[in-house]
Structures are given as structure tokens and as C-alpha cells.
Design a protein around this motif. Structure first.
Motif, PDB file in Angstrom:
ATOM      1  N   SER A 123      -3.298  18.301  -3.277  1.00 18.57           N
ATOM      2  CA  SER A 123      -2.976  18.351  -1.850  1.00 18.57           C
ATOM      3  C   SER A 123      -3.147  16.976  -1.212  1.00 18.57           C
ATOM      4  N   TRP A 124      -4.212  16.275  -1.606  1.00 14.83           N
ATOM      5  CA  TRP A 124      -4.429  14.933  -1.059  1.00 14.83           C
ATOM      6  C   TRP A 124      -3.303  13.995  -1.481  1.00 14.83           C
ATOM      7  N   MET A 125      -2.903  14.067  -2.759  1.00 14.21           N
ATOM      8  CA  MET A 125      -1.804  13.223  -3.240  1.00 14.21           C
ATOM      9  C   MET A 125      -0.516  13.553  -2.498  1.00 14.21           C
ATOM     10  N   ASN A 126      -0.309  14.838  -2.206  1.00 16.06           N
ATOM     11  CA  ASN A 126       0.894  15.267  -1.503  1.00 16.06           C
ATOM     12  C   ASN A 126       0.942  14.717  -0.086  1.00 16.06           C
ATOM     13  N   GLU A 127      -0.213  14.632   0.563  1.00 18.33           N
ATOM     14  CA  GLU A 127      -0.278  14.186   1.948  1.00 18.33           C
ATOM     15  C   GLU A 127      -0.320  12.664   2.077  1.00 18.33           C
ATOM     16  N   HIS A 128      -0.648  11.987   0.999  1.00 18.50           N
ATOM     17  CA  HIS A 128      -0.761  10.528   1.015  1.00 18.50           C
ATOM     18  C   HIS A 128       0.134   9.944  -0.075  1.00 18.50           C
ATOM     19  N   LEU A 129       1.434  10.223   0.046  1.00 17.03           N
ATOM     20  CA  LEU A 129       2.386   9.865  -1.000  1.00 17.03           C
ATOM     21  C   LEU A 129       2.441   8.360  -1.248  1.00 17.03           C
ATOM     22  N   ALA A 130       2.579   7.567  -0.187  1.00 17.09           N
ATOM     23  CA  ALA A 130       2.723   6.124  -0.358  1.00 17.09           C
ATOM     24  C   ALA A 130       1.492   5.512  -1.019  1.00 17.09           C
ATOM     25  N   ILE A 131       0.302   5.932  -0.554  1.00  9.42           N
ATOM     26  CA  ILE A 131      -0.940   5.411  -1.141  1.00  9.42           C
ATOM     27  C   ILE A 131      -1.035   5.797  -2.603  1.00  9.42           C
ATOM     28  N   THR A 132      -0.679   7.038  -2.921  1.00  9.27           N
ATOM     29  CA  THR A 132      -0.745   7.515  -4.306  1.00  9.27           C
ATOM     30  C   THR A 132       0.184   6.712  -5.201  1.00  9.27           C
ATOM     31  N   LEU A 133       1.415   6.508  -4.749  1.00  7.59           N
ATOM     32  CA  LEU A 133       2.390   5.779  -5.566  1.00  7.59           C
ATOM     33  C   LEU A 133       1.969   4.334  -5.778  1.00  7.59           C
ATOM     34  N   ILE A 134       1.466   3.702  -4.723  1.00  5.96           N
ATOM     35  CA  ILE A 134       1.013   2.311  -4.854  1.00  5.96           C
ATOM     36  C   ILE A 134      -0.173   2.228  -5.808  1.00  5.96           C
ATOM     37  N   ALA A 135      -1.083   3.196  -5.718  1.00  6.43           N
ATOM     38  CA  ALA A 135      -2.247   3.202  -6.607  1.00  6.43           C
ATOM     39  C   ALA A 135      -1.852   3.404  -8.061  1.00  6.43           C
ATOM     40  N   LEU A 136      -0.752   4.133  -8.297  1.00  5.08           N
ATOM     41  CA  LEU A 136      -0.324   4.418  -9.667  1.00  5.08           C
ATOM     42  C   LEU A 136       0.548   3.314 -10.263  1.00  5.08           C
ATOM     43  N   ILE A 137       1.033   2.397  -9.433  1.00  3.80           N
ATOM     44  CA  ILE A 137       1.935   1.352  -9.929  1.00  3.80           C
ATOM     45  C   ILE A 137       1.323   0.520 -11.052  1.00  3.80           C
ATOM     46  N   PRO A 138       0.039   0.099 -10.960  1.00  2.00           N
ATOM     47  CA  PRO A 138      -0.524  -0.655 -12.097  1.00  2.00           C
ATOM     48  C   PRO A 138      -0.477   0.106 -13.411  1.00  2.00           C
ATOM     49  N   PHE A 139      -0.653   1.423 -13.357  1.00  3.63           N
ATOM     50  CA  PHE A 139      -0.620   2.226 -14.581  1.00  3.63           C
ATOM     51  C   PHE A 139       0.816   2.397 -15.078  1.00  3.63           C
ATOM     52  N   TYR A 140       1.746   2.491 -14.137  1.00 10.09           N
ATOM     53  CA  TYR A 140       3.157   2.552 -14.507  1.00 10.09           C
ATOM     54  C   TYR A 140       3.574   1.232 -15.172  1.00 10.09           C
ATOM     55  N   THR A 182       8.071  -2.495 -11.475  1.00  8.34           N
ATOM     56  CA  THR A 182       7.770  -1.081 -11.220  1.00  8.34           C
ATOM     57  C   THR A 182       7.718  -0.780  -9.720  1.00  8.34           C
ATOM     58  N   CYS A 183       7.391  -1.791  -8.892  1.00 10.31           N
ATOM     59  CA  CYS A 183       7.467  -1.580  -7.438  1.00 10.31           C
ATOM     60  C   CYS A 183       8.905  -1.293  -7.019  1.00 10.31           C
ATOM     61  N   PHE A 184       9.832  -2.086  -7.508  1.00 10.10           N
ATOM     62  CA  PHE A 184      11.237  -1.874  -7.173  1.00 10.10           C
ATOM     63  C   PHE A 184      11.744  -0.540  -7.710  1.00 10.10           C
ATOM     64  N   VAL A 185      11.352  -0.191  -8.917  1.00 13.64           N
ATOM     65  CA  VAL A 185      11.797   1.076  -9.514  1.00 13.64           C
ATOM     66  C   VAL A 185      11.234   2.251  -8.717  1.00 13.64           C
ATOM     67  N   THR A 186       9.977   2.153  -8.282  1.00 16.88           N
ATOM     68  CA  THR A 186       9.374   3.210  -7.468  1.00 16.88           C
ATOM     69  C   THR A 186      10.087   3.344  -6.125  1.00 16.88           C
TER      70      THR A 186
END
Length: 275
Positions: A140-157, A181-185
Motif C-alpha cells: 500500500s505504501w509503494m502504491n501511494e508513493h509511486l515516484a519515490i518507490t521507482l526512484i529508490a528501485l532504479i539503482p537495483f534496476y 534506467t532512469c530514461f527507461v523508467t
């Protein structure tokens, strides 16, 4: 570093070492390779300055993404919107659209957000019930904070794709993979937003958004690594996504157990595990 005698963006000859910006297009001269110092400056500049065209950058990412990313890494950066800022803006837009156009109010399916520990026969307050509850809250937290979640996952991507494309490790360093990966995201967010709108007109589009995002990413990597064979790029991309999925699952589990430890206390948690 690129050739210091010419502007990397428009090709105009540089007047001398005292010239810091191209008088024709405004590109910094000479342009430096992407490294940690460059990323730190770009992050600061991208948050406080909006000096690129987001519509132009999105159009390029949707029509010629691989070439666009390659050009950006090699120095042609003036026309493009900052990738991190683009993710933040698109993430906010997609979150708002999801909230009003989807039942779940976000990207994650309702079925996962409404997991009920009691309905699954778990005893309330038990370790397993707490894990299910924490898992639901994390999603639920990831769903409500999409941009933060995606940015946090970019290093792992980025790490996952660099591992899969180890053949090109000398060509692209890790900071450059972060940019890729930023551009791809950002591209994936744009496509998802488009399908959110299309499904309101044609509900059949609802089942094609993920396919479209994956197809666009494969096309991007095939174009980026030309003339490397396309089928080999596809295999390496698939391997990278397997790595990425493993990272995401591991991070979610770590988060779930961290919440569990915080709620139960370390001694109670150890007791539950031993019991």
C-alpha cells in the motif's frame, strides 16, 4: 571526455579553453563523461531548474529511445529534460490518474492490497498473520508513493541490467547505467499513463499496458546496443529482469521483516522464529 575542439551537441568549433558554453546551443563545453560528480550536479540542477522540454524528451523516448539515450550519454543533453525530474513528474501524474481511474487507486492490483489474514485461516496476532498484514501495508505504501518507490528501485534496476549486459561493462559505467534506467523508467511511466487514458475509451487496452511497457523496453535496449544482435540483446534483457525481480522480492521481504521486528520487538521475533 568527448572531443574538446567541438561542441558535442551541435558540432560548432570551440573558441578556446576559456569558453564554458557553446554560443550556438548553450551546451557546456567541453562535455564530461557521466560520473558520480556529474550525477550529483545533475540531481541538484534537475530539482531546482526546469530547462529542458519534457514533451520533446518523451516524444524521443517513445519514437527513438535507444538513440536518444545514447546521444544523451555521449553529450547531447541540452534539448532533454532531466531524467530524475521527469520520473518524479510522470510518477505524480500516473499516481493521480490511477487514483481516479482505477479501483485500486494505483499500480498494484486490488487483490494484493486487500489480502485478509483472517480470511486465510491465520490466527489474529500470530507471526504469519503479522507478516501478511505487513506485506499488505508495504504494498500500500509503494502504491501511494509511486515516484519515490521507482526512484529508490532504479539503482537495483541499473545493477541488474549491468550484470546481464556485462559484455558492455567497459562501454557504460554504473552512473551511466543509472541514467539509462532512469530514461527507461520514465518511458514506462509515460506508456502506462497513456494506457490508463486509453482503457477509459476501450476497456480491452487494460490487459495490454504491461505488454506495451515490456515491448518498449526491449526495443529501447535493442536500439541502444546496435549493431549487437537483437536476439542476444533480448536474452540479456530477460536475464536482467530476472535479476531485478529477485532484488525487488528480497527488498520487500526485508521491509516486511523489518516492520515485524519493529512491531514485535527483537526478543519476541526471535522467540517466534524458534517456536
Amino acid at each position: 571526455m568527448q572531443n574538446s575542439d567541438y561542441c558535442a551537441n551541435c558540432g560548432r568549433p570551440i573558441d578556446g579553453p576559456e569558453q564554458n558554453f557553446c554560443p550556438v546551443c548553450g551546451q557546456r563545453t567541453p562535455v564530461h563523461r557521466i560520473n558520480w560528480h556529474f550525477l550529483g550536479h545533475e540531481l541538484q540542477h534537475g530539482i531546482f531548474h526546469v530547462d529542458g522540454g519534457i514533451i520533446y524528451s518523451l516524444r524521443q523516448l517513445l519514437t527513438r529511445p535507444g538513440h536518444t539515450i545514447r546521444e544523451y550519454i555521449r553529450g547531447r543533453r541540452v534539448p532533454h529534460f532531466k531524467p530524475v525530474l521527469m520520473i518524479m513528474i510522470l510518477g505524480a501524474v500516473v499516481t493521480v490518474l490511477s487514483k481516479y481511474l482505477l479501483e485500486s487507486g494505483g499500480l498494484i492490483p486490488t487483490s494484493l492490497l486487500t489480502i485478509n489474514e483472517g480470511a486465510r485461516g491465520l490466527e489474529p496476532g500470530s507471526r504469519d498473520a503479522q507478516i501478511v498484514k505487513n506485506f499488505r501495508e508495504a504494498l500500500s505504501w509503494m502504491n501511494e508513493h509511486l515516484a519515490i518507490t521507482l526512484i529508490a528501485l532504479i539503482p537495483f534496476y541499473a545493477m541488474s541490467m549491468r550484470m546481464a549486459f556485462r559484455k558492455f561493462r567497459r562501454e557504460y559505467n554504473f552512473p551511466e547505467w543509472l541514467v539509462i534506467t532512469c530514461f527507461v523508467t520514465a518511458q514506462a511511466l509515460a506508456i502506462y499513463g497513456i494506457f490508463l487514458l486509453l482503457r477509459q475509451l476501450l476497456p480491452a487496452f487494460a490487459s495490454w499496458d504491461f505488454t506495451a511497457m515490456m515491448a518498449a523496453q526491449i526495443f529501447t535496449f535493442v536500439q541502444l546496443f546496435r549493431p549487437y544482435k537483437g536476439w542476444k540483446t533480448f536474452l540479456r534483457f530477460s536475464l536482467g529482469y530476472v535479476y531485478y525481480g529477485m532484488f525487488v522480492i528480497l527488498l520487500i521481504l526485508v521491509g516486511v521483516f523489518a516492520i515485524l521486528i519493529a512491531s514485535l520487538g527483537w526478543d519476541a521475533f526471535v522467540g517466534e522464529i524458534r517456536g
